[in-house]
Design a protein around this motif. Structure first.
Motif, mmCIF file in Angstrom:
data_model
loop_
_atom_site.group_PDB
_atom_site.id
_atom_site.type_symbol
_atom_site.label_atom_id
_atom_site.label_comp_id
_atom_site.label_asym_id
_atom_site.label_seq_id
_atom_site.Cartn_x
_atom_site.Cartn_y
_atom_site.Cartn_z
ATOM 1 N N ASN A 102 0.812 -1.215 0.000
ATOM 2 C CA ASN A 102 0.000 0.000 0.000
ATOM 3 C C ASN A 102 0.846 1.265 0.000
ATOM 4 N N THR A 103 2.068 1.212 0.513
ATOM 5 C CA THR A 103 2.892 2.421 0.596
ATOM 6 C C THR A 103 3.268 2.949 -0.782
ATOM 7 N N THR A 104 3.278 2.078 -1.785
ATOM 8 C CA THR A 104 3.624 2.538 -3.130
ATOM 9 C C THR A 104 2.564 3.468 -3.705
ATOM 10 N N PHE A 105 1.380 3.495 -3.109
ATOM 11 C CA PHE A 105 0.337 4.433 -3.535
ATOM 12 C C PHE A 105 0.764 5.867 -3.259
ATOM 13 N N TYR A 106 1.499 6.064 -2.172
ATOM 14 C CA TYR A 106 1.863 7.407 -1.731
ATOM 15 C C TYR A 106 3.193 7.870 -2.283
ATOM 16 N N ALA A 107 4.072 6.934 -2.626
ATOM 17 C CA ALA A 107 5.374 7.306 -3.197
ATOM 18 C C ALA A 107 6.005 6.089 -3.851
ATOM 19 N N THR A 108 6.559 6.283 -5.030
ATOM 20 C CA THR A 108 7.287 5.194 -5.687
ATOM 21 C C THR A 108 8.590 4.967 -4.931
ATOM 22 N N VAL A 140 0.941 -5.073 -5.320
ATOM 23 C CA VAL A 140 1.538 -3.736 -5.204
ATOM 24 C C VAL A 140 0.627 -2.691 -5.845
ATOM 25 N N LYS A 141 0.258 -1.689 -5.065
ATOM 26 C CA LYS A 141 -0.671 -0.668 -5.555
ATOM 27 C C LYS A 141 0.054 0.366 -6.419
ATOM 28 N N LEU A 142 -0.557 0.697 -7.565
ATOM 29 C CA LEU A 142 -0.008 1.746 -8.413
ATOM 30 C C LEU A 142 -0.074 3.090 -7.698
ATOM 31 N N GLY A 150 10.574 -9.380 -9.227
ATOM 32 C CA GLY A 150 10.507 -10.551 -10.098
ATOM 33 C C GLY A 150 9.192 -11.279 -9.919
ATOM 34 N N PRO A 151 9.230 -12.607 -9.716
ATOM 35 C CA PRO A 151 7.992 -13.378 -9.591
ATOM 36 C C PRO A 151 7.202 -13.066 -8.326
ATOM 37 N N ARG A 152 7.802 -12.358 -7.397
ATOM 38 C CA ARG A 152 7.101 -12.006 -6.156
ATOM 39 C C ARG A 152 6.003 -10.962 -6.408
ATOM 40 N N ALA A 153 6.078 -10.253 -7.530
ATOM 41 C CA ALA A 153 5.029 -9.291 -7.890
ATOM 42 C C ALA A 153 3.830 -10.077 -8.397
ATOM 43 N N HIS A 154 3.019 -10.534 -7.471
ATOM 44 C CA HIS A 154 1.889 -11.402 -7.814
ATOM 45 C C HIS A 154 0.863 -10.666 -8.666
ATOM 46 N N TRP A 188 -1.803 -3.667 -8.558
ATOM 47 C CA TRP A 188 -3.142 -3.355 -8.054
ATOM 48 C C TRP A 188 -3.522 -1.943 -8.486
ATOM 49 N N VAL A 189 -4.536 -1.860 -9.337
ATOM 50 C CA VAL A 189 -5.015 -0.582 -9.859
ATOM 51 C C VAL A 189 -6.266 -0.209 -9.067
#
Length: 275
Positions: free
Chosen positions: A35-41, A62-64, A92-96, A99-100
């Motif tokens: 969720n933190t990736t929503f606020y900052a890359t 991972v949220k866009l 890698g493959p861990r990016a299941h 999330w948009v």
């Protein structure tokens, strides 16, 4: 989520250096909402430390970032999207799934924009879309059009089940805060892909939370028997007991499907001693 304050020292060992916190979380659960990736890359080097702490089969959803989905509403987003995809590459493959999550104002009239956006995304990732506009839940034509767009793109529709949460008025500060912020939409339990994702919000009271997730036990068990690979995230208003509740949900599904692999044993919060 793996740095949630109320978990430190109670469910997870504390203190731990930042480079060990996710590793400890991964002994409790085998997936996490990014969720933190929503606020900052994040910096690519930060994502590299995430990947190093977990096994290749650990799941990040991972949220866009907010500028892509909420501020620019999926248009004119080449630069922030490129930066985001470059940053998460070490997973890698861990990016299941990527999330948009779309804002509540993203309506059926915007579906052409969503279709165009999904067509441009790299095929190396799976995608999951969360909508919050009521029309997608109340108007069958809008729901069918969204499903058609997602199916064409091979993307999943992420339900955020808040039905149990909104069954009665809030009774705590955390519930009152969530009451004003969380979407109030009907439960949706259809999967479009082999990787369905469920987000469930319970209440402060454990018995209310467990009662509310009962319909999902049959759904998730059926998905597993169909050969799908679902991911379920359990939330409460303050998330203080989300880790133990997630494991309880997994155990409830496993009681119906014993061949489901168990979760790992959590690390002790205190060092082991001889006495």
């Amino acid at each position: 989520m793996w740095t949630h304050p109320s978990w430190q020292g109670r469910l997870l060992p504390h203190p731990l250096p930042p480079g060990e916190r996710l590793r400890s979380y991964a002994t409790w659960c085998n997936a996490v909402e990014g969720n933190t990736t929503f606020y900052a890359t994040p910096a690519k080097s930060t994502v590299e430390t995430w990947a190093e702490q977990v096994s290749p089969d650990f799941r990040f959803v991972v949220k866009l970032p907010k500028p892509i989905t909420h501020e620019r509403r999926l248009t004119g987003i080449d630069d922030p999207l490129r930066a985001f995809l470059e940053a998460i590459e070490p997973l890698g493959p861990r990016a299941h799934a990527l999330w948009v999550q779309l804002p509540g104002s993203f309506a059926p009239t915007d579906l052409g924009t969503l279709a165009g956006f999904l067509r441009r995304l790299p095929s190396a990732y799976s995608y999951a879309v969360e909508v919050r506009h009521r029309a997608f839940f109340d108007d069958p034509r809008s729901a069918q059009l969204l499903e058609r767009i997602l199916t064409t793109a091979g993307a999943e529709w992420v339900p955020f089940d808040t039905t149990a949460f909104f069954q009665s008025p809030p009774t705590s500060d955390a519930e009152r805060d969530a009451w004003t912020k969380k979407p109030r939409v009907p439960r949706r339990s259809s999967a479009l892909t082999d990787r369905p994702i469920v987000r469930y919000l319970g209440r402060d009271a454990t018995d209310r939370t467990v009662e509310g997730w009962q319909p999902w036990l049959d759904t998730v068990t059926d998905w597993l028997r169909e050969g799908r690979s679902p991911t379920v995230f359990i939330h409460t208003p303050d998330n203080a007991d989300a880790l133990t509740l997630a494991r309880r949900f997994h155990a409830d599904v496993r009681s119906r499907l014993p061949e489901l692999a168990p979760l790992p044993d959590p690390l002790p919060t205190e060092p082991l001693t001889l006495f």
